[in-house]
Design an enzyme around this catalytic site. Structure first.
Site, short mmCIF file in Angstrom:
data_model
loop_
_atom_site.label_atom_id
_atom_site.label_comp_id
_atom_site.label_asym_id
_atom_site.label_seq_id
_atom_site.Cartn_x
_atom_site.Cartn_y
_atom_site.Cartn_z
CB SER A 83 0.73 -44.27 -38.14
OG SER A 83 0.52 -44.00 -36.77
CG ASP A 135 -15.15 -31.66 -30.30
OD1 ASP A 135 -15.85 -30.78 -29.79
OD2 ASP A 135 -14.25 -31.44 -31.13
CG HIS A 180 -5.15 -38.25 -30.03
ND1 HIS A 180 -6.04 -39.21 -29.60
CD2 HIS A 180 -5.37 -37.17 -29.25
CE1 HIS A 180 -6.77 -38.72 -28.60
NE2 HIS A 180 -6.38 -37.48 -28.39
CG ASP A 181 0.85 -39.18 -35.69
OD1 ASP A 181 0.52 -40.33 -36.06
OD2 ASP A 181 1.85 -38.59 -36.13
CG ASP A 203 -9.55 -22.75 -19.54
OD1 ASP A 203 -10.10 -22.61 -20.65
OD2 ASP A 203 -8.40 -22.34 -19.31
CB SER A 208 -4.70 -23.86 -21.46
OG SER A 208 -4.92 -22.47 -21.52
#
EC number: 1.11.1.-
Length: 365
Positions: A90, A204, A73-74, A216, A199
């Site tokens: 960031s 969440d 995500h960064d 999985d 994997s």
């Protein structure tokens, strides 16, 4: 594109840097215990020990999964046209902005776990460096996962990532491939990075009122089971916005399938690559490791980074078995989509069917 070629060349060069380092004289670190080729790396040994013991608890659990998610995500927050700093940290420094992006739902919980460590070691590592170090160490908690290189020296982030750069679970396949393609990833690399990371992951907040729902049957193992489970008919399916479809037809009770995974497994551009990883543990580990390394370098100048790969612990050998079908399932329950290769033969687990347990959350007592 030139950007893509440069990234590929850098990723290929990193293993060579590590090999060269092994042939260089090592010096004893100030702690009198560890040694390093580059003295600058000595400061990282206690950081790695702290992460292993006090963040990850020496297990492939919720915190390790979150640290790996944070890497993606960064790093993906960069675009040749819109800007962004890539793997610069960031998402931590400008969290008040980036956590408002819909794609970053649940990242606030990850930063609640990782953030105090970033602050604790602010005089040793920039936020971008710390996130990538934590991601590399997190993989060494998961049996079967690769040991990836780590380089240090990323500058402080200067601005938040532009919105809309993180692919979401309900995006269509063309959008996902285009977004990754902008930063130099081929469709095959997308499958390796996304499939491999899922994997050892769980959902969440995507499924209403549920945390740690595995993707999985083996969320604590980095293995190829996900490449089977996602292709089963009737697998629990979520569009990423809280709505679930096919709830009464769950093939693997206790798991959830993201729309993006389902599309990657079935689209003509990616289906054969998805299928090719089934029971090919070494192939997956290598491809995933190269992909994550590539992510870790987005937006960075390689010549200004210091190779500190030697501080990353050894990988844990794969301890699982072959990917299998759930009890009562046969190959007829697989929605194979690759027209050029037969689906691998799989054994079926003995019955009765069981429910996969949620991934224990780090805040659980």
């Amino acid at each position: 594109m030139a950007f893509s070629r440069a990234l590929s060349a850098l990723v290929l060069a990193l293993p060579l840097l590590s090999v060269s380092a092994l042939r260089t004289k090592r010096a004893l670190c100030p702690d009198g215990v560890n040694s390093a080729v580059n003295q600058a790396c000595c400061a990282l040994f206690p950081v790695v020990a702290d992460l292993t013991e006090n963040l990850f608890d020496n297990e492939c659990g919720d915190a390790a999964h979150g640290a790996l998610r944070l890497v993606f995500h960064d790093a993906i927050g960069i675009s040749p046209t819109l800007g962004g700093g890539g793997a610069d940290g960031s998402i931590f420094t400008f969290s008040t902005t980036e956590l408002t992006f819909h794609a970053n739902i649940g990242i606030d919980d990850v930063l609640d776990q990782v953030g105090p460590f970033i602050t604790k070691y602010a005089d040793v590592l920039s936020p971008g460096d710390f996130i990538q170090l934590a991601g590399a160490v997190s993989l060494t908690q998961c049996p079967g996962a690769p040991r990836i290189p780590f380089v240090m020296g990323r500058p402080q982030p200067i601005a938040a990532s532009p919105p809309g750069l993180v692919p979401e679970p309900f995006d269509n396949i063309t959008s996902i491939l285009q977004r990754f393609g902008e930063v130099g990833f081929s469709p095959a690399e997308v499958v390796a990075v996304v499939g491999g990371s899922h994997s050892v992951a769980g959902a969440d907040d995507i499924v209403p009122n549920q945390q740690g729902v595995p993707f999985d049957q083996t969320p604590s193992l980095f293995d190829t089971q996900i490449f089977v489970d996602v292709l089963l008919r009737g697998t629990n399916f979520t569009d990423g916005q809280g709505a679930q479809q096919g709830e009464s037809e769950t093939a693997v009770a206790g798991t959830v399938r993201l729309q993006s995974d389902g599309l990657l497994a079935r689209d003509p551009r990616t289906a054969c690559t998805w299928q090719s990883f089934v029971n090919q543990q070494s192939q997956l580990s290598t491809a995933f490791g190269q992909g994550v390394t590539k992510l870790s370098l987005l937006g960075q100048t390689a010549s200004k980074l210091v190779d500190c790969s030697e501080v990353i612990p050894k990988a844990i050998a794969f301890t699982g078995g072959a990917a299998t079908l759930p009890p009562g399932q046969t190959l007829q329950d697989i929605q194979a989509s690759c027209p050029t290769a037969a689906f691998p033969k799989l054994a079926t687990q003995p019955g009765p069917a069981t429910t996969v347990s949620p991934i224990p959350q780090a805040t659980d007592s």
